[in-house]
Design an enzyme around this catalytic site. Structure first.
Site, PDB file in Angstrom:
ATOM      1  N   GLU A  41       0.771  -1.216   0.077  1.00 30.74           N
ATOM      2  CA  GLU A  41      -0.153   0.083   0.025  1.00 30.74           C
ATOM      3  C   GLU A  41       0.867   1.274   0.090  1.00 30.74           C
ATOM      4  OE1 GLU A  41      -2.184  -0.444   3.647  1.00 30.74           O
ATOM      5  OE2 GLU A  41      -3.106  -2.311   2.794  1.00 30.74           O
ATOM      6  N   GLU A  72      -5.042  -6.358   2.702  1.00 30.80           N
ATOM      7  CA  GLU A  72      -3.852  -7.016   2.870  1.00 30.80           C
ATOM      8  C   GLU A  72      -3.892  -8.630   2.506  1.00 30.80           C
ATOM      9  OE1 GLU A  72      -3.587  -3.409   5.634  1.00 30.80           O
ATOM     10  OE2 GLU A  72      -5.020  -4.865   4.766  1.00 30.80           O
ATOM     11  N   PHE A  95       1.801  -2.343   9.041  1.00 33.26           N
ATOM     12  CA  PHE A  95       2.431  -2.156  10.470  1.00 33.26           C
ATOM     13  C   PHE A  95       2.229  -3.602  10.671  1.00 33.26           C
ATOM     14  CE2 PHE A  95       0.584   2.094  10.390  1.00 33.26           C
ATOM     15  CZ  PHE A  95       1.415   2.779  11.011  1.00 33.26           C
ATOM     16  N   ASP A  97       0.911  -4.931  13.390  1.00 32.10           N
ATOM     17  CA  ASP A  97      -0.256  -5.182  14.059  1.00 32.10           C
ATOM     18  C   ASP A  97      -1.130  -5.502  12.823  1.00 32.10           C
ATOM     19  OD1 ASP A  97       0.092  -2.892  16.632  1.00 32.10           O
ATOM     20  OD2 ASP A  97       1.172  -2.719  14.510  1.00 32.10           O
ATOM     21  N   PHE A  98      -0.985  -5.325  11.454  1.00 35.36           N
ATOM     22  CA  PHE A  98      -1.905  -5.651  10.477  1.00 35.36           C
ATOM     23  C   PHE A  98      -1.783  -7.097   9.962  1.00 35.36           C
ATOM     24  CE2 PHE A  98      -2.231  -0.816   9.164  1.00 35.36           C
ATOM     25  CZ  PHE A  98      -2.838  -0.548  10.318  1.00 35.36           C
ATOM     26  N   HIS A 141      -1.093   0.340  16.291  1.00 37.65           N
ATOM     27  CA  HIS A 141      -0.086   0.398  15.536  1.00 37.65           C
ATOM     28  C   HIS A 141       1.408   0.396  16.106  1.00 37.65           C
ATOM     29  CE1 HIS A 141      -3.743   2.476  13.756  1.00 37.65           C
ATOM     30  NE2 HIS A 141      -3.219   2.225  12.549  1.00 37.65           N
TER      31      HIS A 141
END
Length: 314
Positions: A41, A72, A95, A97-98, A141
Site C-alpha cells: 500500500e 492485505e 504495520f 499489527d495488520f 499500530h
C-alpha cells in the site's frame, strides 16, 4: 561490483540512514534479479510511509513496484502464489499489527508449503513490516509481535538494528528460498550508520557483538539495541563492562554466539520491547539455562514491556 559476504573490513563506506540502506539493498536485488518485485500500500508513487521504496517505481516501473488496494489478505496471497510459481516478491504490510489480517496466508500457506511438498517446494518471499512503539501511533499500530512468527515453523524472522545490518540482511532475505518475515523498527528509520560502498550480504542466522565486555551480557535486538548500548555506557561509568549481543535474526538464531558471551561474562540480561509472556526472551533464557547453567553467577534477568492489563485500571 563483486559480491562479498559480510566483512567489516571493507574499506569504502559512508554514513546513511536505515531507510536508505534498505532502499539500496532492495534496489540492488531488483537490478540483479528480474524476478524480484515489490508490492504494498502506497509503496509506488508515494515511496512508502517510511520512504523505504522511494524512487523504485521510477527505475523499475509499475509492473515491478505495485501499489495495491487496502486489502492485505488479497495481495499477500498473491505474493505467496507468485513466490510458489518462481517470482521473488517483497510484500510490505504497513504495520506488524495488520499481520493479523494475513495469518492464514503466512502461517498456513507460505510457512507450510515446503513441508506439504516433501521439501521440494519453495516460497522465496519477503514480508517486510514495521513493528515496535512509536510516537502517538496508538495501540493498534505499536505492537511488537515477533514472537508470533517466531513460533511458526517454516518462517525465518529477521530484525535488523543498524543501517549496516538492514542492507546486508534484506539482500540475503530476498535471495533466500524460504519465506522471511522482515521486521523493521519504526524508530530506527532515520538512524544513521556506516554502510559500505561495496556490495555485501549478511548470512541469516549470524549474530553480532555490538559492544564487547567482560562483566555481563545484554541480549537485545531491533529497537532495543540503542537502549542496550546506552545502558552499557551508563554502567561503564560505574566500572561495569557490559557486552551487547544482537542476534539480528531470531530464526535462525545464533545461539552459539549468545552462549559463548554468557559463558565469558557469567551474567545474562535479555531485553525485549514486547510483553514478557510467551516472548522470545523467555526462549533465549531457556536455552541459556540448558547450555550455560554452570557458568551463571546470578539468575537470568528479562527486561520486557508492560502487559496491557497492567496499564489499565481493572
Amino acid at each position: 561490483m563483486g559480491l562479498n559476504s559480510e566483512s567489516k573490513n571493507i574499506n569504502e563506506s559512508r554514513v546513511i540512514m536505515y531507510r536508505e540502506a534498505l532502499n539500496e539493498g532492495i534496489r540492488e536485488e531488483m537490478q540483479r534479479d528480474s524476478t524480484v518485485f515489490v508490492m504494498g500500500e502506497g509503496i509506488g508513487e508515494r515511496g512508502g510511509s517510511y520512504k523505504v521504496t522511494v524512487g523504485l517505481i521510477d527505475e523499475f516501473g509499475p509492473k515491478r513496484v505495485m501499489d495495491t488496494p487496502i486489502s492485505e489478505a488479497s495481495f499477500t496471497g498473491a505474493g505467496v502464489g507468485a513466490a510458489i510459481t518462481g517470482m521473488r516478491p517483497i510484500v510490505e504490510i504497513l504495520f506488524v499489527d495488520f499481520t493479523a489480517l494475513i495469518i492464514d496466508q503466512i502461517a498456513n500457506q507460505a510457512a507450510k508449503y515446503k513441508f506439504m511438498t516433501g521439501g521440494k517446494g519453495r516460497v522465496p518471499m519477503v514480508l517486510r513490516t514495521q513493528g515496535g512503539v512509536g510516537k502517538g501511533l496508538a495501540a493498534q499500530h505499536s505492537q511488537s509481535l515477533e514472537a508470533l512468527f517466531y513460533h511458526i515453523p517454516g518462517l525465518k524472522v529477521v530484525m535488523p538494528s543498524t543501517p549496516y545490518d538492514a542492507k546486508g540482511l534484506i539482500k540475503s532475505a530476498i535471495r533466500d528460498d524460504d519465506p522471511v518475515i522482515f521486521i523493521e523498527h519504526k524508530s530506527l528509520y532515520m538512524a544513521k550508520g556506516e554502510v559500505p560502498e561495496e556490495e555485501y550480504t549478511i548470512e541469516l542466522g549470524k549474530g553480532d557483538v555490538k559492544r564487547a565486555g567482560k562483566d555481563a551480557t545484554i541480549i537485545a535486538w531491533s529497537g532495543m539495541i540503542p537502549k542496550a548500548l546506552a545502558a552499557a555506557e551508563k554502567l561503564a561509568e560505574d566500572g561495569i563492562d557490559v557486552e551487547v549481543v544482537d542476534p539480528r535474526t531470531l530464526v535462525p538464531m545464533d545461539k552459539d554466539l549468545i552462549i559463548e558471551s554468557v559463558k565469558k561474562t557469567e551474567h545474562a540480561v535479555i531485553a525485549q520491547e514486547a510483553v514478557r509472556r510467551g516472548g522470545v526472551a523467555s526462549d533465549i533464557a531457556s536455552f541459556i539455562q540448558e547450555k550455560a547453567f554452570d557458568y551463571l553467577d546470578a539468575p537470568i534477568e528479562i527486561v520486557a514491556g508492560k502487559k496491557y492489563a497492567d496499564t489499565v485500571q481493572q
